[in-house]
Design an enzyme around this catalytic site. Structure first.
Site, PDB file in Angstrom:
ATOM      1  CG  HIS A 136     -25.392  38.811  -7.764  1.00  0.00           C
ATOM      2  ND1 HIS A 136     -24.843  39.325  -8.915  1.00  0.00           N
ATOM      3  CD2 HIS A 136     -24.819  39.488  -6.745  1.00  0.00           C
ATOM      4  CE1 HIS A 136     -23.963  40.266  -8.592  1.00  0.00           C
ATOM      5  NE2 HIS A 136     -23.934  40.390  -7.284  1.00  0.00           N
ATOM      6  CG  ASP A 213     -23.858  32.850  -8.255  1.00  0.00           C
ATOM      7  OD1 ASP A 213     -22.751  32.750  -7.692  1.00  0.00           O
ATOM      8  OD2 ASP A 213     -24.459  33.933  -8.385  1.00  0.00           O
ATOM      9  CD  GLN A 216     -22.072  35.892  -1.036  1.00  0.00           C
ATOM     10  OE1 GLN A 216     -21.508  35.703   0.043  1.00  0.00           O
ATOM     11  NE2 GLN A 216     -21.832  36.966  -1.754  1.00  0.00           N
ATOM     12  CE  LYS A 239     -18.913  37.785  -4.350  1.00  0.00           C
ATOM     13  NZ  LYS A 239     -19.341  39.079  -3.829  1.00  0.00           N
ATOM     14  CB  CYS A 377     -25.917  42.930  -7.499  1.00  0.00           C
ATOM     15  SG  CYS A 377     -24.662  44.177  -7.653  1.00  0.00           S
TER      16      CYS A 377
HETATM   17  N1  PMP Z   1     -23.319  35.952  -7.371  1.00  0.00           N
HETATM   18  C1  PMP Z   1     -23.466  36.255  -6.086  1.00  0.00           C
HETATM   19  C2  PMP Z   1     -24.427  35.471  -5.255  1.00  0.00           C
HETATM   20  C3  PMP Z   1     -22.714  37.281  -5.519  1.00  0.00           C
HETATM   21  O1  PMP Z   1     -22.857  37.577  -4.226  1.00  0.00           O
HETATM   22  C4  PMP Z   1     -21.807  37.994  -6.334  1.00  0.00           C
HETATM   23  C5  PMP Z   1     -20.993  39.134  -5.772  1.00  0.00           C
HETATM   24  N2  PMP Z   1     -21.710  40.028  -4.995  1.00  0.00           N
HETATM   25  C6  PMP Z   1     -21.690  37.622  -7.671  1.00  0.00           C
HETATM   26  C7  PMP Z   1     -22.459  36.599  -8.174  1.00  0.00           C
HETATM   27  C8  PMP Z   1     -20.744  38.322  -8.602  1.00  0.00           C
HETATM   28  O2  PMP Z   1     -19.440  38.030  -8.213  1.00  0.00           O
HETATM   29  P1  PMP Z   1     -18.212  38.857  -8.805  1.00  0.00           P
HETATM   30  O3  PMP Z   1     -18.527  40.300  -8.579  1.00  0.00           O
HETATM   31  O4  PMP Z   1     -17.056  38.377  -7.998  1.00  0.00           O
HETATM   32  O5  PMP Z   1     -18.088  38.519 -10.232  1.00  0.00           O
END
Ligand code: PMP
Length: 419
Positions: A136, A213, A216, A239, A377
């Protein structure tokens, strides 16, 4: 426990009571465009159960006050609830100590905290940071900023066409210049579950720390940071059935103690003079200013909720649902799945010949079905898979087979509209 017992050929197996668990999530009761809401955007944000909503409003009604600095009753109650949530997080991820669990607003802030705290201190010119091809942007951009500042280099673990990392190539990337591996647990764009334990062990053999990270990962998989042996594990509460503004950086104490603080200000200091400031111990050193108290207490309540369900049965059910939807969707002519790793969870991403994913998303919304369309993203993933964007359905344990059928029927309808 939200699981019933089903006797199968003499064996007692837990079965997931999805109708019952849905009752806990008030948002799911509504209609959208005169259809029952089908919420399949859980990878972006999952929904919040009633107990979490109630815990947040109880804080606002009875406990709202600033934490740590107050000697009065309300401040002490708020502090107890906030620190209680930290202990719940510790148990949830099996950290050794609660001071290893830092509260942040989510994964983005968490990864930036590690970039500033660890990266700016320990990474220099000519050093390397290893990320994966499926990351991401939140786990790419901060490292790129660091590399630019320090004259360091970003190295990328490649993946195959199914969306699986190539572990031999990963190992070949590691060397004495590597200062950190930063990799996602589960891909938000592909659904791939990465073999974190194996990756950590290979990094540690060369003395390299590893950040996960877990945006998910935490909503779908049991997390045991001691078993994974990762050095950092980052979570977004929104999430995993908690309010936005909640999140965690787990870090091994030996790293956190050596790292620089991220933000400077109140609550993170021991002493301040105009000549010099000394910092507080963990976790306060990393929690400057007034945090998202209500949200983090909500995260604690979400963890209580998760502890109250049969998570193994929930996961088995989610996997069954994903397999069911995958089979049905991939049988439709013109539909191509993006992300077909052997180990997957939560995410079903696809493209349809000649139809832009945004059109798919818009037509599905008219049917009351919430999916996400775009690059999620993860622009490098789109490039690697040779697509401009995908449509993505993402599941939670409150989704049903009827909802998967609604998705499949609506996709068929999209194809008819465009044919
Ligand atoms: N890493 C991953 C794998 C994500 O799916 C996301 C959110 N889409 C993020 C980082 C960023 O998370 P946040 O927007 O809650 O900071």
């Amino acid at each position: 426990m939200i699981a019933t017992e089903k006797v199968l050929e003499g064996l007692t197996q837990p079965a997931w009571d999805v109708a019952r668990v849905r009752e806990e999530f008030p948002v799911l009761r509504q209609t959208v465009n005169n259809r029952p809401l089908v919420y399949l955007d859980n990878a972006a944000s999952s929904q919040v159960p009633q107990v979490v909503i109630e815990r947040g409003s109880r804080y606002l009604q009875e406990e709202h006050s600033n934490i740590h600095r107050g000697v009065h009753y309300l401040s002490q109650r708020a502090t107890t609830a906030y620190e209680g949530a930290r202990e719940k997080v510790r148990r949830f991820i099996n950290a050794r100590e609660s001071r290893e669990c830092l509260f942040v607003r989510g994964c983005t802030e968490g990864i930036n905290l590690v970039m500033h705290g660890y990266g700016r201190k320990f990474v220099g010119a000519g050093d390397e940071i290893v990320v994966s091809a499926m990351e991401h942007h939140a786990n790419i951009v901060p490292w790129q900023m660091l590399c630019e500042e320090k004259g360091a280099r970003l190295r990328v673990i490649p993946m195959n066409d199914a969306g699986e990392l190539l572990l031999d190539e990963y190992e070949a990337l590691l060397n004495e210049r590597t200062k950190l591996v930063a990799v996602m647990h589960v891909s938000n764009a592909l659904g791939t579950i990465n073999p974190i334990k194996e990756m950590t062990s290979r990094a540690h053999k060369q003395g390299i720390p590893l950040l996960v990270d877990g945006a998910q990962g935490a909503p779908h998989l049991p997390i045991d940071v001691q078993d994974l042996d990762c050095d950092f594990y980052v979570i977004s509460g929104h999430k995993m059935f908690a309010p936005t503004g909640s999140g965690v950086v787990y870090g091994k104490a030996e790293w956190l103690e050596r790292m620089n603080p991220f933000l400077g200000g109140g609550d993170m200091i021991r002493t301040v003079t105009f000549e010099k400031t000394t910092y507080a111990g963990l976790p306060n050193k990393f929690e400057a200013g007034t945090p998202a108290i209500a949200s983090q207490i909500g995260l604690g309540a979400a963890i209580d909720f998760l502890n109250g369900i049969d998570r193994e049965a929930a996961h088995a059910y989610e996997q069954e649902l994903l397999a069911y939807a995958t089979e049905k969707l991939s049988a439709i002519e013109g539909v191509r799945l993006i992300g077909t790793a052997r180990e997957k969870t939560g995410v079903l991403a696809f493209v349809i010949d000649e139809i832009h994913p945004h059109d798919v998303g818009t037509i599905l919304d008219q049917e009351g079905i919430a999916i996400r369309a775009g690059h999620h993203c993860a622009q490098p993933v789109m490039k690697r898979m040779n697509v401009p964007a995908t449509a993505r359905a993402s599941f939670a344990f409150y989704n049903t087979k009827a909802e998967a059928d609604a998705l499949v029927n609506a996709v068929q309808k999209v194809i008819e509209v465009f044919s």
